[in-house]
Design an enzyme around this catalytic site. Structure first.
Site, PDB file in Angstrom:
ATOM      1  N   LYS A  17      -6.001  43.555  45.465  1.00  0.00           N
ATOM      2  CA  LYS A  17      -5.606  42.970  44.171  1.00  0.00           C
ATOM      3  C   LYS A  17      -6.618  41.924  43.696  1.00  0.00           C
ATOM      4  O   LYS A  17      -7.075  41.969  42.561  1.00  0.00           O
ATOM      5  CB  LYS A  17      -4.222  42.299  44.280  1.00  0.00           C
ATOM      6  CG  LYS A  17      -3.094  43.217  44.704  1.00  0.00           C
ATOM      7  CD  LYS A  17      -1.765  42.490  44.737  1.00  0.00           C
ATOM      8  CE  LYS A  17      -1.659  41.391  45.776  1.00  0.00           C
ATOM      9  NZ  LYS A  17      -1.753  41.848  47.170  1.00  0.00           N
ATOM     10  N   ARG A  59       6.499  39.339  42.196  1.00  0.00           N
ATOM     11  CA  ARG A  59       6.667  39.879  43.547  1.00  0.00           C
ATOM     12  C   ARG A  59       8.120  40.145  43.864  1.00  0.00           C
ATOM     13  O   ARG A  59       8.427  40.564  44.989  1.00  0.00           O
ATOM     14  CB  ARG A  59       6.175  38.842  44.553  1.00  0.00           C
ATOM     15  CG  ARG A  59       4.798  39.092  45.079  1.00  0.00           C
ATOM     16  CD  ARG A  59       4.459  37.875  45.905  1.00  0.00           C
ATOM     17  NE  ARG A  59       3.645  38.215  47.010  1.00  0.00           N
ATOM     18  CZ  ARG A  59       2.316  38.082  47.002  1.00  0.00           C
ATOM     19  NH1 ARG A  59       1.694  37.647  45.955  1.00  0.00           N
ATOM     20  NH2 ARG A  59       1.630  38.393  48.068  1.00  0.00           N
ATOM     21  N   ARG A 107     -11.632  40.217  56.648  1.00  0.00           N
ATOM     22  CA  ARG A 107     -11.806  39.512  55.360  1.00  0.00           C
ATOM     23  C   ARG A 107     -12.319  38.092  55.592  1.00  0.00           C
ATOM     24  O   ARG A 107     -11.917  37.416  56.522  1.00  0.00           O
ATOM     25  CB  ARG A 107     -10.470  39.437  54.611  1.00  0.00           C
ATOM     26  CG  ARG A 107     -10.587  38.530  53.372  1.00  0.00           C
ATOM     27  CD  ARG A 107      -9.474  38.705  52.397  1.00  0.00           C
ATOM     28  NE  ARG A 107      -8.168  38.361  52.940  1.00  0.00           N
ATOM     29  CZ  ARG A 107      -7.031  38.529  52.267  1.00  0.00           C
ATOM     30  NH1 ARG A 107      -7.052  39.028  51.047  1.00  0.00           N
ATOM     31  NH2 ARG A 107      -5.881  38.207  52.819  1.00  0.00           N
ATOM     32  N   ARG A 128      -8.508  33.438  56.225  1.00  0.00           N
ATOM     33  CA  ARG A 128      -7.226  32.876  55.816  1.00  0.00           C
ATOM     34  C   ARG A 128      -6.298  32.767  57.015  1.00  0.00           C
ATOM     35  O   ARG A 128      -6.252  33.673  57.845  1.00  0.00           O
ATOM     36  CB  ARG A 128      -6.593  33.750  54.725  1.00  0.00           C
ATOM     37  CG  ARG A 128      -7.030  33.339  53.341  1.00  0.00           C
ATOM     38  CD  ARG A 128      -6.590  34.267  52.265  1.00  0.00           C
ATOM     39  NE  ARG A 128      -5.206  34.720  52.311  1.00  0.00           N
ATOM     40  CZ  ARG A 128      -4.663  35.521  51.390  1.00  0.00           C
ATOM     41  NH1 ARG A 128      -5.386  35.916  50.350  1.00  0.00           N
ATOM     42  NH2 ARG A 128      -3.412  35.919  51.492  1.00  0.00           N
ATOM     43  N   ARG A 180       3.966  39.848  56.415  1.00  0.00           N
ATOM     44  CA  ARG A 180       3.711  39.946  54.968  1.00  0.00           C
ATOM     45  C   ARG A 180       3.989  41.376  54.493  1.00  0.00           C
ATOM     46  O   ARG A 180       4.507  41.585  53.396  1.00  0.00           O
ATOM     47  CB  ARG A 180       2.259  39.553  54.659  1.00  0.00           C
ATOM     48  CG  ARG A 180       2.042  38.045  54.737  1.00  0.00           C
ATOM     49  CD  ARG A 180       0.585  37.685  54.948  1.00  0.00           C
ATOM     50  NE  ARG A 180      -0.283  38.119  53.876  1.00  0.00           N
ATOM     51  CZ  ARG A 180      -1.605  38.257  54.004  1.00  0.00           C
ATOM     52  NH1 ARG A 180      -2.200  38.010  55.163  1.00  0.00           N
ATOM     53  NH2 ARG A 180      -2.318  38.646  52.976  1.00  0.00           N
TER      54      ARG A 180
HETATM   55  P1  AP5 Z   1      -8.265  41.460  48.605  1.00  0.00           P
HETATM   56  O1  AP5 Z   1      -8.809  41.772  47.259  1.00  0.00           O
HETATM   57  O2  AP5 Z   1      -8.442  40.070  49.121  1.00  0.00           O
HETATM   58  O3  AP5 Z   1      -6.734  41.937  48.710  1.00  0.00           O
HETATM   59  P2  AP5 Z   1      -5.416  41.330  48.075  1.00  0.00           P
HETATM   60  O4  AP5 Z   1      -4.565  42.484  47.647  1.00  0.00           O
HETATM   61  O5  AP5 Z   1      -5.724  40.284  47.064  1.00  0.00           O
HETATM   62  O6  AP5 Z   1      -4.779  40.713  49.396  1.00  0.00           O
HETATM   63  P3  AP5 Z   1      -4.048  39.331  49.646  1.00  0.00           P
HETATM   64  O7  AP5 Z   1      -3.992  39.153  51.128  1.00  0.00           O
HETATM   65  O8  AP5 Z   1      -4.662  38.234  48.838  1.00  0.00           O
HETATM   66  O9  AP5 Z   1      -2.624  39.653  49.100  1.00  0.00           O
HETATM   67  P4  AP5 Z   1      -1.350  38.906  49.378  1.00  0.00           P
HETATM   68  O10 AP5 Z   1      -0.460  39.484  48.359  1.00  0.00           O
HETATM   69  O11 AP5 Z   1      -0.856  38.987  50.777  1.00  0.00           O
HETATM   70  O12 AP5 Z   1      -1.764  37.366  49.240  1.00  0.00           O
HETATM   71  P5  AP5 Z   1      -1.638  36.303  48.067  1.00  0.00           P
HETATM   72  O13 AP5 Z   1      -2.774  35.402  48.152  1.00  0.00           O
HETATM   73  O14 AP5 Z   1      -1.321  36.965  46.797  1.00  0.00           O
HETATM   74  O15 AP5 Z   1      -8.915  42.500  49.634  1.00  0.00           O
HETATM   75  C1  AP5 Z   1      -8.647  42.423  51.026  1.00  0.00           C
HETATM   76  C2  AP5 Z   1      -9.899  42.673  51.852  1.00  0.00           C
HETATM   77  O16 AP5 Z   1     -10.273  44.023  51.720  1.00  0.00           O
HETATM   78  C3  AP5 Z   1     -11.128  41.863  51.425  1.00  0.00           C
HETATM   79  O17 AP5 Z   1     -11.880  41.540  52.550  1.00  0.00           O
HETATM   80  C4  AP5 Z   1     -11.898  42.819  50.506  1.00  0.00           C
HETATM   81  O18 AP5 Z   1     -13.286  42.548  50.524  1.00  0.00           O
HETATM   82  C5  AP5 Z   1     -11.561  44.168  51.116  1.00  0.00           C
HETATM   83  N1  AP5 Z   1     -11.382  45.231  50.129  1.00  0.00           N
HETATM   84  C6  AP5 Z   1     -10.859  45.131  48.880  1.00  0.00           C
HETATM   85  N2  AP5 Z   1     -10.774  46.332  48.288  1.00  0.00           N
HETATM   86  C7  AP5 Z   1     -11.243  47.219  49.199  1.00  0.00           C
HETATM   87  C8  AP5 Z   1     -11.383  48.638  49.189  1.00  0.00           C
HETATM   88  N3  AP5 Z   1     -11.053  49.407  48.147  1.00  0.00           N
HETATM   89  N4  AP5 Z   1     -11.904  49.214  50.324  1.00  0.00           N
HETATM   90  C9  AP5 Z   1     -12.248  48.477  51.389  1.00  0.00           C
HETATM   91  N5  AP5 Z   1     -12.124  47.128  51.449  1.00  0.00           N
HETATM   92  C10 AP5 Z   1     -11.626  46.520  50.369  1.00  0.00           C
HETATM   93  O19 AP5 Z   1      -0.313  35.525  48.540  1.00  0.00           O
HETATM   94  C11 AP5 Z   1      -0.336  34.763  49.737  1.00  0.00           C
HETATM   95  C12 AP5 Z   1       1.051  34.193  49.997  1.00  0.00           C
HETATM   96  O20 AP5 Z   1       1.420  33.305  48.916  1.00  0.00           O
HETATM   97  C13 AP5 Z   1       2.204  35.221  50.056  1.00  0.00           C
HETATM   98  O21 AP5 Z   1       2.341  35.770  51.336  1.00  0.00           O
HETATM   99  C14 AP5 Z   1       3.396  34.352  49.638  1.00  0.00           C
HETATM  100  O22 AP5 Z   1       3.867  33.571  50.694  1.00  0.00           O
HETATM  101  C15 AP5 Z   1       2.801  33.404  48.606  1.00  0.00           C
HETATM  102  N6  AP5 Z   1       2.924  33.957  47.232  1.00  0.00           N
HETATM  103  C16 AP5 Z   1       1.913  34.381  46.418  1.00  0.00           C
HETATM  104  N7  AP5 Z   1       2.391  34.840  45.243  1.00  0.00           N
HETATM  105  C17 AP5 Z   1       3.747  34.706  45.322  1.00  0.00           C
HETATM  106  C18 AP5 Z   1       4.815  35.018  44.434  1.00  0.00           C
HETATM  107  N8  AP5 Z   1       4.588  35.592  43.232  1.00  0.00           N
HETATM  108  N9  AP5 Z   1       6.086  34.757  44.835  1.00  0.00           N
HETATM  109  C19 AP5 Z   1       6.335  34.192  46.022  1.00  0.00           C
HETATM  110  N10 AP5 Z   1       5.365  33.881  46.927  1.00  0.00           N
HETATM  111  C20 AP5 Z   1       4.091  34.139  46.576  1.00  0.00           C
HETATM  112 MG    MG Z   2      -5.444  38.213  46.977  1.00  0.00          MG
END
Ligand code: AP5
Ligand code: MG
Length: 216
Positions: free
Chosen positions: A13, A88, A127, A160, A171
């Site tokens: 994402k 979410r 990552r 992270r 997660r």
């Molecule tokens: P990356 O682009 O970083 O993936 P991502 O989908 O953004 O993954 P996240 O871990 O950030 O998602 P998340 O939803 O768990 O975390 P968030 O920060 O939103 O890509 C991942 C890796 O793969 C990278 O190394 C990249 O280089 C590689 N890659 C990318 N695309 C690729 C491809 N096609 N092929 C190969 N490699 C690839 O949330 C964190 C925490 O915050 C949550 O757990 C929750 O506690 C809280 N939170 C956030 N938003 C909310 C909400 N709306 N409500 C409640 N709690 C929330």
């Molecule tokens: Mg992310």
């Protein structure tokens, strides 16, 4: 364009949202990045969010919804935005609908990036992220990641804390239970488009451009 990016943790994402933000010249709003910046600065929001994030569960809806509501009311969102990691839950999605209605606008599309759990678990251990500018790298595809220095701003890259295998598994559980139902939710509204997130990041970008009718 007003877009929501859906997908499991590690589906890509943030990677795709950053590219789309640059391409469309609209802000990239990641609730995860907002929480991490607050954790880093030890704000009351950061202290509250950290306990949920560290365990792989969601920050309570009322907290997250308030943050997004304030952010979407800022002038730079007038011509569009990319929401990454919000909504979410169904409650967050309903609130988003309401917020946009009050602003006199609506979503154009919800882009779901699909990747299987085993691919994600393997992927997230490699990552590396920049704690200063939020750039995202992977050790398999980036020399910056292997050297541990951000290619954008020169800061030292980190892993992270929530990327440990145990937290990633939590997660994913949270995702399947609380967030995956949004796929049907947006399908029902006629807004859903889906792309494959298991190829290379460039393959995914090409698919995203195609489903959104953008040219390279
Ligand atoms: P990356 O682009 O970083 O993936 P991502 O989908 O953004 O993954 P996240 O871990 O950030 O998602 P998340 O939803 O768990 O975390 P968030 O920060 O939103 O890509 C991942 C890796 O793969 C990278 O190394 C990249 O280089 C590689 N890659 C990318 N695309 C690729 C491809 N096609 N092929 C190969 N490699 C690839 O949330 C964190 C925490 O915050 C949550 O757990 C929750 O506690 C809280 N939170 C956030 N938003 C909310 C909400 N709306 N409500 C409640 N709690 C929330
Ligand atoms: Mg992310």
């Amino acid at each position: 364009m007003r877009l929501v990016i859906l997908g499991a943790p590690g589906a890509g994402k943030g990677t795709q949202a950053a590219i789309l933000s640059e391409k469309l010249q609209v802000p990239h709003i990641s609730t995860g990045d907002i929480f991490r910046s607050n954790i880093k600065n030890e704000t009351p929001l950061g202290i509250l969010a950290k306990q949920y994030i560290d365990s792989g569960s969601l920050v309570p809806d009322e907290v997250t919804i308030g943050i997004v509501k304030d952010r979407l009311a800022e002038p730079d969102c007038k011509n569009g935005f990319i929401l990454d990691g919000f909504p979410r839950t169904i409650q967050q999605a309903d609130s988003l609908d309401k917020m946009l209605g009050e602003l006199g606008t609506k979503l154009d599309k919800a882009v779901d990036i699909y990747a299987r759990d085993d691919v994600i678990i393997r992927r997230l251990s490699g990552r590396r992220v920049c704690p200063e500018c939020t750039a995202i790298y992977h050790i398999n595809s980036s020399e910056h990641a292997r050297k541990g220095i951000c290619g954008n701003c020169g800061a030292k890259l980190i892993q992270r804390e929530d990327d440990s295998e145990e937290t990633v598994k939590n997660r994913l559980k949270t995702y399947h239970l609380q967030t995956e139902p949004l796929i049907s939710y947006y399908k029902g509204k006629g807004l859903l488009v889906q792309v494959q997130g298991e190829g290379s990041p460039a393959d995914t970008t090409a698919e995203v451009y195609q489903v959104l009718g953008l040219t390279e």
